[in-house]
Design a protein around this motif. Structure first.
Motif, short mmCIF file in Angstrom:
data_model
loop_
_atom_site.label_atom_id
_atom_site.label_comp_id
_atom_site.label_asym_id
_atom_site.label_seq_id
_atom_site.Cartn_x
_atom_site.Cartn_y
_atom_site.Cartn_z
N ASN A 138 -6.03 0.25 -11.08
CA ASN A 138 -7.25 0.73 -10.41
C ASN A 138 -6.93 1.29 -9.02
O ASN A 138 -7.50 2.30 -8.62
CB ASN A 138 -8.29 -0.39 -10.31
CG ASN A 138 -8.96 -0.64 -11.65
OD1 ASN A 138 -9.22 0.28 -12.42
ND2 ASN A 138 -9.23 -1.90 -11.95
N ARG A 139 -6.03 0.65 -8.31
CA ARG A 139 -5.64 1.14 -6.98
C ARG A 139 -4.91 2.47 -7.07
O ARG A 139 -5.14 3.37 -6.26
CB ARG A 139 -4.75 0.12 -6.28
CG ARG A 139 -5.49 -1.13 -5.86
CD ARG A 139 -4.55 -2.03 -5.11
NE ARG A 139 -5.11 -3.33 -4.86
CZ ARG A 139 -4.53 -4.25 -4.09
NH1 ARG A 139 -3.38 -3.97 -3.49
NH2 ARG A 139 -5.09 -5.41 -3.91
N GLU B 285 -7.44 5.11 -7.72
CA GLU B 285 -8.20 5.39 -6.50
C GLU B 285 -7.39 6.26 -5.54
O GLU B 285 -7.92 7.19 -4.93
CB GLU B 285 -8.60 4.08 -5.82
CG GLU B 285 -9.53 4.26 -4.65
CD GLU B 285 -10.90 4.84 -5.02
OE1 GLU B 285 -11.50 5.50 -4.15
OE2 GLU B 285 -11.37 4.65 -6.15
N LYS B 286 -6.10 5.99 -5.42
CA LYS B 286 -5.24 6.80 -4.54
C LYS B 286 -5.13 8.23 -5.07
O LYS B 286 -5.15 9.18 -4.28
CB LYS B 286 -3.86 6.15 -4.41
CG LYS B 286 -3.90 4.90 -3.54
CD LYS B 286 -2.54 4.41 -3.20
CE LYS B 286 -2.62 3.26 -2.23
NZ LYS B 286 -3.09 3.64 -0.89
N GLU C 283 -2.63 -10.45 0.03
CA GLU C 283 -1.75 -9.36 -0.37
C GLU C 283 -0.32 -9.69 0.05
O GLU C 283 -0.04 -9.79 1.24
CB GLU C 283 -2.13 -8.07 0.35
CG GLU C 283 -3.50 -7.54 -0.03
CD GLU C 283 -3.49 -6.79 -1.32
OE1 GLU C 283 -2.63 -5.91 -1.52
OE2 GLU C 283 -4.32 -7.10 -2.16
N PRO D 139 -5.70 -4.52 -11.52
CA PRO D 139 -6.06 -4.04 -10.18
C PRO D 139 -5.05 -3.04 -9.62
O PRO D 139 -5.42 -2.13 -8.88
CB PRO D 139 -6.13 -5.30 -9.32
CG PRO D 139 -5.57 -6.41 -10.12
CD PRO D 139 -5.55 -5.97 -11.55
N GLU E 215 -7.74 -9.04 -5.02
CA GLU E 215 -8.75 -9.18 -6.07
C GLU E 215 -8.61 -10.48 -6.86
O GLU E 215 -9.58 -10.99 -7.40
CB GLU E 215 -8.68 -8.01 -7.06
CG GLU E 215 -8.91 -6.65 -6.44
CD GLU E 215 -7.65 -5.95 -5.97
OE1 GLU E 215 -7.64 -4.72 -5.98
OE2 GLU E 215 -6.68 -6.62 -5.56
N LEU F 256 2.31 1.76 -3.48
CA LEU F 256 1.29 2.28 -4.42
C LEU F 256 1.00 3.75 -4.16
O LEU F 256 0.81 4.52 -5.11
CB LEU F 256 0.01 1.45 -4.33
CG LEU F 256 0.11 0.04 -4.91
CD1 LEU F 256 -1.13 -0.76 -4.59
CD2 LEU F 256 0.34 0.09 -6.41
N ASP G 232 0.82 -1.20 0.00
CA ASP G 232 0.00 0.00 0.00
C ASP G 232 0.86 1.26 0.00
O ASP G 232 0.59 2.22 -0.74
CB ASP G 232 -0.94 -0.01 1.22
CG ASP G 232 -1.94 1.12 1.15
OD1 ASP G 232 -2.72 1.18 0.17
OD2 ASP G 232 -1.92 1.98 2.06
#
Length: 176
Positions: free
Chosen positions: A48-49, A52-53, A169, A45, A164, A17, A14
């Motif tokens: 997409n992450r 989103e961030k 993770e 994915p 996903e 990213l 995380d």
């Protein structure tokens, strides 16, 4: 192959990213012309992450597309009947395209992705964001944004697990 080491847990992934998201914005002087294209399977994915961030940090929605490079590979036999799962619902011409993938190894997937993108239009620039760079390039390709560099031997492999797809993770170093 056996697990030799756990390179990243969910928290480290995380954080990587989040850093990648800010680096993409910084290098492109904002998000006005940026689009993300995830390379199937795990690049989608991740893209997409990142989107989103960026949305959470800058309150801007960045378009995200899906790219299936199967038809463009030069190192594998392509079945003409393959279903192309590419879904890029926006024009790439004139855009700052950021290709997103999980692991950069030989560079052949990225070469195929670049060919596929150029067939759809001429972007202003194509950049590459990867979660892991393990080295051993066969082509002169380098990432612009990297979550983590992990030098490996050719006998080793890196596996990025995403909730996903894999139900967990982690980033694992695999070997004999």
């Amino acid at each position: 192959m056996v697990i030799k080491a756990k390179i990243m847990d969910s928290g480290a992934m995380d954080r990587a990213l989040t850093r990648l998201s800010h680096e993409i914005i910084e290098k492109n002087n904002g998000v006005e012309n940026v689009v993300l294209i995830g390379i199937k399977t795990r690049g989608v994915p991740i893209a997409n992450r990142i989107a989103e961030k960026i949305k959470n940090a800058y309150n801007v929605t960045i378009p995200v597309g899906v790219l299936d490079t199967s038809r463009y590979r030069d190192d594998r036999e392509c079945d003409i009947n393959l279903t192309d799962c590419t879904d890029i619902p926006f024009a790439v011409a004139g855009k700052n395209v950021v290709l997103v993938d999980d692991v950069l190894y030989t560079g052949r997937t990225v070469r195929a992705a670049i060919e596929a993108i150029i067939k759809k239009g001429r972007p202003s620039i194509i950049e590459l964001a990867v979660m892991m760079d393990r080295g051993h390039r066969e082509l002169p390709i380098r990432p612009d944004f990297v979550g983590k560099n992990v030098p490996t031997s050719k006998a080793e492999n890196i596996k990025v697990n995403l909730q996903e797809i894999d139900g967990e993770e982690s980033v694992l170093l695999l070997g004999n």
